[in-house]
Design a protein around this motif. Sequence first.
Motif, short mmCIF file in Angstrom:
data_model
loop_
_atom_site.label_atom_id
_atom_site.label_comp_id
_atom_site.label_asym_id
_atom_site.label_seq_id
_atom_site.Cartn_x
_atom_site.Cartn_y
_atom_site.Cartn_z
N LEU A 46 0.84 -1.19 0.00
CA LEU A 46 0.00 0.00 0.00
C LEU A 46 0.87 1.25 0.00
N GLY A 47 0.70 2.09 -1.02
CA GLY A 47 1.59 3.24 -1.20
C GLY A 47 2.95 2.75 -1.63
N ALA A 48 2.99 2.04 -2.76
CA ALA A 48 4.15 1.24 -3.14
C ALA A 48 5.35 2.06 -3.59
N GLY A 49 5.15 3.33 -3.94
CA GLY A 49 6.28 4.13 -4.37
C GLY A 49 6.96 3.54 -5.59
N HIS A 50 8.27 3.31 -5.51
CA HIS A 50 9.03 2.73 -6.61
C HIS A 50 9.08 1.21 -6.57
N GLY A 51 8.45 0.60 -5.58
CA GLY A 51 8.32 -0.85 -5.58
C GLY A 51 9.33 -1.62 -4.77
N HIS A 52 10.09 -0.97 -3.89
CA HIS A 52 11.10 -1.68 -3.10
C HIS A 52 10.46 -2.80 -2.26
N LEU A 53 9.38 -2.48 -1.57
CA LEU A 53 8.72 -3.47 -0.73
C LEU A 53 8.06 -4.54 -1.59
N ALA A 54 7.38 -4.14 -2.64
CA ALA A 54 6.72 -5.11 -3.52
C ALA A 54 7.71 -6.12 -4.07
N ALA A 55 8.89 -5.66 -4.44
CA ALA A 55 9.91 -6.56 -4.99
C ALA A 55 10.39 -7.55 -3.93
N GLU A 56 10.47 -7.13 -2.68
CA GLU A 56 10.87 -8.03 -1.60
C GLU A 56 9.81 -9.10 -1.34
N VAL A 65 0.24 -7.11 -5.27
CA VAL A 65 -0.49 -5.99 -5.84
C VAL A 65 0.07 -4.71 -5.25
N ALA A 66 0.61 -3.86 -6.09
CA ALA A 66 1.19 -2.59 -5.65
C ALA A 66 0.17 -1.48 -5.89
N ILE A 67 -0.34 -0.92 -4.81
CA ILE A 67 -1.29 0.18 -4.89
C ILE A 67 -0.51 1.49 -4.83
N GLU A 68 -0.57 2.27 -5.90
CA GLU A 68 0.19 3.52 -5.95
C GLU A 68 -0.58 4.54 -6.79
N PRO A 69 -1.00 5.67 -6.18
CA PRO A 69 -1.81 6.64 -6.93
C PRO A 69 -1.02 7.56 -7.85
N VAL A 70 0.30 7.64 -7.69
CA VAL A 70 1.09 8.62 -8.45
C VAL A 70 1.66 7.97 -9.70
N ALA A 71 1.31 8.51 -10.85
CA ALA A 71 1.69 7.91 -12.13
C ALA A 71 3.21 7.80 -12.28
N ARG A 72 3.94 8.84 -11.90
CA ARG A 72 5.40 8.80 -12.05
C ARG A 72 6.00 7.67 -11.21
N MET A 73 5.47 7.47 -10.02
CA MET A 73 5.95 6.38 -9.16
C MET A 73 5.70 5.03 -9.83
N ARG A 74 4.49 4.85 -10.34
CA ARG A 74 4.15 3.57 -10.99
C ARG A 74 5.04 3.34 -12.19
N ALA A 106 0.86 -4.91 3.40
CA ALA A 106 2.17 -4.45 3.86
C ALA A 106 2.35 -3.02 3.38
N SER A 107 2.93 -2.18 4.21
CA SER A 107 3.11 -0.79 3.81
C SER A 107 4.31 -0.20 4.51
N ASN A 108 5.21 0.36 3.72
CA ASN A 108 6.42 0.98 4.26
C ASN A 108 6.31 2.49 4.16
N PHE A 109 5.76 3.12 5.20
CA PHE A 109 5.57 4.56 5.27
C PHE A 109 4.64 5.08 4.18
N GLY A 110 3.71 4.24 3.72
CA GLY A 110 2.71 4.67 2.73
C GLY A 110 1.34 4.81 3.35
#
Length: 259
Positions: A46-56, A65-74, A106-110
């Motif tokens: 949740l709030g995946a940013g650049h995907g560090h947590l999702a990749a782990e 599933v990486a939930i991220e509202p910001v297009a540039r981040m995705r 799982a969410s890392n500061f998101g």
Amino acid sequence: MASSEIEEVWTSSEYAPTANRLAPIAVDIARRALNATASGDTVVDLGAGHGHLAAELQPDSRHVVAIEPVARMRDIGIKRFGNRIQWVAATGESTSLPDQSVGAIASNFGSMFCDPEAGPREWWRILRPGGSLIMSAWGVTGFLAEMTLVAQRVFMPGSALPSHMRWGDEAVARDRLQSVGFADIAFERHTTTWNFGSVAQGMRYYLEGSPPTAYLVKLAGDRQMALLEALEQHLREYASPETGEVVTETDYVIITARR
């Protein structure tokens, strides 16, 4: 917060310098989420940013599933990890995922940036019975909490920490989660370093590598100089007289709960 404002905040500067600082904590969050789920389960970052947590989370055959509202981040996350992760353009308050379809969030500061009422309601909705929430958030003491207060007091002298920082208060966190039904809530306090080679390097980070801080500076208007001076003075308080290096510790918490 409206989607347009979310985009404006998180594109105010590059996010990679912050993402890299948070990456070691993502490893811990991922380990806990993997321990709480089984192969084939769906795990949401949740709030995946650049995907560090999702990749782990990915190597152990979870459906991530990486939930991220910001297009540039995705876009950055997709370039880095391709089809290994399912990216969804949504917020933590409105994920678009089916009811009770998720084994762990799982969410890392998101998740800490979500509305404190609507967010937990949505997390409860998508988790299956027995599913786990594992989130990190900044503490209410330490360098970053101090910096937040320093910045806020330029605008509102005497103001308290903003809502997203209050996840670091155990009583507040428990109340937010218990109010929607979460149980088995655990609250752990940790510290991490938040260092800079110099005061100037710290100021560059605020303006070029910390989107929320850069956004606040842009909004400051005629108080911008006062804000920059206050941030610089706070860094100077931690600078070594001999080397100029800024050496700090900042508090963070890991909160776990079960549906």
